[in-house]
Design a protein around this motif. Structure first.
Motif, PDB file in Angstrom:
ATOM      1  N   PHE A  28       1.511  -0.608  -0.394  1.00 44.44           N
ATOM      2  CA  PHE A  28       0.030   0.258   0.123  1.00 44.44           C
ATOM      3  C   PHE A  28       1.023   1.178   0.191  1.00 44.44           C
ATOM      4  O   PHE A  28       0.113   2.687  -0.023  1.00 44.44           O
ATOM      5  CB  PHE A  28      -1.178   0.107   1.178  1.00 44.44           C
ATOM      6  N   HIS A  29       2.497   0.953   0.144  1.00 39.99           N
ATOM      7  CA  HIS A  29       2.942   2.305   0.130  1.00 39.99           C
ATOM      8  C   HIS A  29       3.942   1.621  -1.234  1.00 39.99           C
ATOM      9  O   HIS A  29       4.263   1.372  -1.964  1.00 39.99           O
ATOM     10  CB  HIS A  29       4.564   1.977   1.197  1.00 39.99           C
ATOM     11  N   THR A  30       4.354   3.212  -1.480  1.00 43.54           N
ATOM     12  CA  THR A  30       4.912   3.808  -2.858  1.00 43.54           C
ATOM     13  C   THR A  30       6.410   2.820  -3.475  1.00 43.54           C
ATOM     14  O   THR A  30       6.318   2.201  -3.834  1.00 43.54           O
ATOM     15  CB  THR A  30       5.755   5.451  -2.938  1.00 43.54           C
ATOM     16  N   ALA A  54      13.221   5.249   5.854  1.00 37.33           N
ATOM     17  CA  ALA A  54      13.901   6.047   6.488  1.00 37.33           C
ATOM     18  C   ALA A  54      15.456   5.845   6.742  1.00 37.33           C
ATOM     19  O   ALA A  54      15.747   5.053   6.120  1.00 37.33           O
ATOM     20  CB  ALA A  54      12.981   4.611   7.565  1.00 37.33           C
ATOM     21  N   PRO A  55      15.851   6.302   7.683  1.00 40.08           N
ATOM     22  CA  PRO A  55      18.013   6.464   7.110  1.00 40.08           C
ATOM     23  C   PRO A  55      17.808   5.112   8.270  1.00 40.08           C
ATOM     24  O   PRO A  55      17.916   4.539   8.847  1.00 40.08           O
ATOM     25  CB  PRO A  55      17.656   7.355   8.683  1.00 40.08           C
ATOM     26  N   LEU A  56      19.219   4.694   7.349  1.00 38.89           N
ATOM     27  CA  LEU A  56      20.301   3.629   7.591  1.00 38.89           C
ATOM     28  C   LEU A  56      21.481   4.162   8.205  1.00 38.89           C
ATOM     29  O   LEU A  56      22.281   5.028   7.452  1.00 38.89           O
ATOM     30  CB  LEU A  56      20.626   3.403   6.375  1.00 38.89           C
ATOM     31  N   GLU A 106      22.103   2.941  -0.531  1.00 40.16           N
ATOM     32  CA  GLU A 106      21.027   3.667   0.038  1.00 40.16           C
ATOM     33  C   GLU A 106      20.018   4.428  -0.831  1.00 40.16           C
ATOM     34  O   GLU A 106      20.838   5.173  -1.211  1.00 40.16           O
ATOM     35  CB  GLU A 106      21.094   4.053   1.531  1.00 40.16           C
ATOM     36  N   ARG A 107      18.927   4.711  -0.520  1.00 39.39           N
ATOM     37  CA  ARG A 107      18.433   5.540  -1.471  1.00 39.39           C
ATOM     38  C   ARG A 107      17.169   7.017  -1.386  1.00 39.39           C
ATOM     39  O   ARG A 107      16.928   5.991   0.317  1.00 39.39           O
ATOM     40  CB  ARG A 107      17.773   4.783  -3.289  1.00 39.39           C
ATOM     41  N   TYR A 108      16.893   7.617  -1.958  1.00 36.64           N
ATOM     42  CA  TYR A 108      15.580   8.226  -0.956  1.00 36.64           C
ATOM     43  C   TYR A 108      14.839   8.954  -1.732  1.00 36.64           C
ATOM     44  O   TYR A 108      15.038   9.475  -3.502  1.00 36.64           O
ATOM     45  CB  TYR A 108      16.437   9.408  -0.596  1.00 36.64           C
ATOM     46  N   GLY A 109      13.207   8.452  -1.122  1.00 37.59           N
ATOM     47  CA  GLY A 109      12.624   9.154  -1.910  1.00 37.59           C
ATOM     48  C   GLY A 109      10.846   8.661  -1.291  1.00 37.59           C
ATOM     49  O   GLY A 109      11.525   9.452  -0.692  1.00 37.59           O
ATOM     50  N   MET A 110      10.323   9.439  -1.778  1.00 33.21           N
ATOM     51  CA  MET A 110       9.189   9.561  -0.784  1.00 33.21           C
ATOM     52  C   MET A 110       8.098   9.745  -2.255  1.00 33.21           C
ATOM     53  O   MET A 110       7.918   9.395  -2.940  1.00 33.21           O
ATOM     54  CB  MET A 110       8.679  11.100  -0.066  1.00 33.21           C
ATOM     55  N   THR A 111       6.167   9.460  -0.917  1.00 34.98           N
ATOM     56  CA  THR A 111       5.411   9.109  -2.223  1.00 34.98           C
ATOM     57  C   THR A 111       4.535  10.085  -3.255  1.00 34.98           C
ATOM     58  O   THR A 111       5.173  10.006  -3.693  1.00 34.98           O
ATOM     59  CB  THR A 111       4.091   9.669  -0.753  1.00 34.98           C
ATOM     60  N   GLU A 112       5.656  11.278  -2.590  1.00 37.41           N
ATOM     61  CA  GLU A 112       4.449  12.495  -3.213  1.00 37.41           C
ATOM     62  C   GLU A 112       5.999  12.848  -5.523  1.00 37.41           C
ATOM     63  O   GLU A 112       5.505  13.055  -6.038  1.00 37.41           O
ATOM     64  CB  GLU A 112       5.584  14.382  -2.963  1.00 37.41           C
TER      65      GLU A 112
END
Ligand code: AMP
Length: 503
Positions: free
Chosen positions: A208-210, A280-282, A300-306
């Motif tokens: 249910f999450h990106t 979340a931060p590793l 490690e990568r960074y993203g968000m729903t938007e």
């Protein structure tokens, strides 16, 4: 095939003619052909139920391959997929259904009665059921349909999904994601992370999450790869899957929990070429322990729903622990001050992102959209970050979590890092609590690894590393920190719990 439907065509292209299993589940295995044929049946059913272009299909079900077939079926039907966390209670579902006004709501059979009132109030036309084994009225209806559904035409700018973001304050906001945002980001990731038909991904994330829905599933489909599809994270399931897998996408908790198991060795992971962490931060320490134990460097990568994914440590090249890497190709990232002026290396500021990956705004919230999505396309992520001399970005925290104490900015991550270094500390969360003198006071909530650690130990040992204004006014030792399913610490819940500390 599927040419007139922008996203579906791209998710299908690598799979054409591939008669191998895309999902290996130990119960509901699927070849690519079966997966797409089933999705066509769901699309035909939705169309029969009167779903039209742009209608929302809200889905609160447990993880199953059928739920992903429904996702693709919704896209083929020209509708907008709206997944909801199975943990949401009826009052929360009422909010989402009223806000998004879906034409169809799909629920787990065990919850459907409880949701009846919400469905009625929101005027949802059809409620169907789907359980974790792919059974229910939705599956029954789809079984009556034939394959060969001709997709509804959708172009790049049309909506494919709405995902509600948890939001640190106020109500959840529905992030509107276009066909192009999803398709372009997955294509970039396939290329950047080197996914091919030979890959086998361990999928133990929620869908249910990106992260589990788009990053993992879209990338696998688009590459024509396959996945071991686990109902949820469990150490035994992952360890059993590792010898035959080539990649895994996880949240930091996956890696922390796996490190606790003696079966994790370089031998076990020798076929794996890529282990990815995000959401979340590793901790740099987890990264280093993982390398010592398995020989692999977590990416490690960074993203968000938007925005889908924004930055990543490189596949080839240096992966720097504690950083989220470099902007992905085609994604612009800048770090700016309070006036929107770009900052140089080493200066902490607000992270802004622009590119095809960015969402189209918040569903029916034009003011919120205008606050965060600038007319020139830059999205104000709400994250604070800093770039090093090589262009690698580190996330320092959410701007809403920034503490202003006595007029000074305190970045929680810096204080947390100092506390986490104290022997006997497992982890910590640093928050700002209202204080009559300072405006906000720095408070540390700490989980001990072993018994016997005290507030004084932490205060004494961090004093040499932190300026006085950054030092916690109180240290609270607790058994565990509140986390959501993606492993993110819920600072809002902590702030609420300790709001009266200085009153
Ligand atoms: P969500 O929309 O639920 O995926 O949450 C997105 C937020 O998660 C981001 O805005 C960041 O604050 C955080 N996040 C995602 N990936 C990372 C990462 N690798 N390190 C630190 N924070 C992250």
């Amino acid at each position: 095939m599927y040419k007139n439907n922008y996203l579906a065509a791209r998710l299908r292209s690598a799979a054409i003619g591939r008669e191998v299993d895309v999902f290996v589940t130990g119960g509901a295995d699927r070849t690519f052909g079966q997966f797409f044929a089933n999705a066509e049946k769901y699309a035909a059913l939705l169309t029969d139920l009167g779903v039209q272009d742009g209608d929302r299909v809200a889905v609160q079900v447990n993880k199953s391959v059928e739920a992903l077939e429904l996702y693709l079926g919704t896209v083929l039907a020209g509708a907008v997929f709206l997944p909801l966390n199975p943990d949401y209670r009826p009052a929360e579902i009422m909010y989402f259904l009223n806000d998004a006004t879906p034409h169809v709501f799909v629920s787990d059979p065990s919850r459907v009665d409880k949701m009846h009132n919400a469905v009625q109030v929101a005027g949802v036309k059809h409620t169907l059921t789907l359980d974790a084994y792919g059974q229910g009225s939705l599956a029954d209806g789809a079984n009556q349909q034939s394959t060969g559904f001709v997709p509804v035409s959708r172009s790049s700018g049309d909506l494919a999904a709405i995902l509600y973001t948890s939001g640190t304050t106020g109500h959840s906001k529905g992030a509107m994601l276009t066909h192009k945002a999803l398709a372009s980001n997955s294509a970039i990731l396939v290329d950047y992370w080197g996914f091919t038909k030979d890959d086998v991904l361990i999928h133990a994330l929620p869908i249910f999450h990106t992260h589990g829905l788009f990053v993992a599933t879209n990338v696998v489909l688009m590459a024509g790869a396959s996945m071991v599809f686990l109902p949820k994270f469990d150490v035994d399931g992952i360890i059993a899957a590792m010898p035959d897998a080539t990649t895994m996408m996880g949240v930091p908790t996956f890696y922390i929990r796996l490190l606790e198991d003696p079966r994790l060795t370089s031998e076990l992971t020798k076929r794996m070429r890529l282990l990815i962490s995000g959401s979340a931060p590793l901790l740099a320490e987890t990264h280093e322990r993982w390398t010592d134990r398995t020989g692999h460097k977590i990416l490690e990568r960074y993203g968000m729903t938007e925005t889908n994914m924004n930055t990543s440590n490189p596949y080839e090249g240096m992966r720097k622990p504690g950083t989220v890497g470099l902007p992905l190709p085609g994604v612009n990232v800048k770090i700016v001050d309070d006036n929107g002026m770009p900052l140089t290396e080493g200066q902490i500021g607000s992270i802004e992102v622009r590119g095809d990956n960015v969402f189209a705004g918040y569903w029916q919230m034009p003011e919120k959209t205008a606050e965060e999505l600038r007319p020139d396309g830059w999205f104000v992520t709400g994250d604070l970050g800093v770039m090093d001399a090589d262009g690698y970005i580190s996330i320092v925290g959410r701007s809403k979590d920034l503490i202003i104490s006595g007029g000074f900015n305190v970045y929680p991550k810096e204080v947390e890092a100092a506390i986490d270094d104290v022997a006997g500390v497992l982890e910590s969360a640093v928050i700002g609590i209202p204080h009559s003198d300072f405006g906000e006071a720095v408070v540390a909530v700490v989980v001990a690894a072993t018994g016997g650690i005290s507030q004084d130990d932490i205060t004494d040992e961090t004093a040499g590393k932190l300026a006085r204004f950054k030092r916690p006014k109180r240290v609270l030792i607790v058994d565990s920190l509140p986390r959501n399913t993606m492993g993110k610490i819920q600072k809002k819940a902590l702030r609420e719990e300790y709001a009266d500390l200085f009153i």
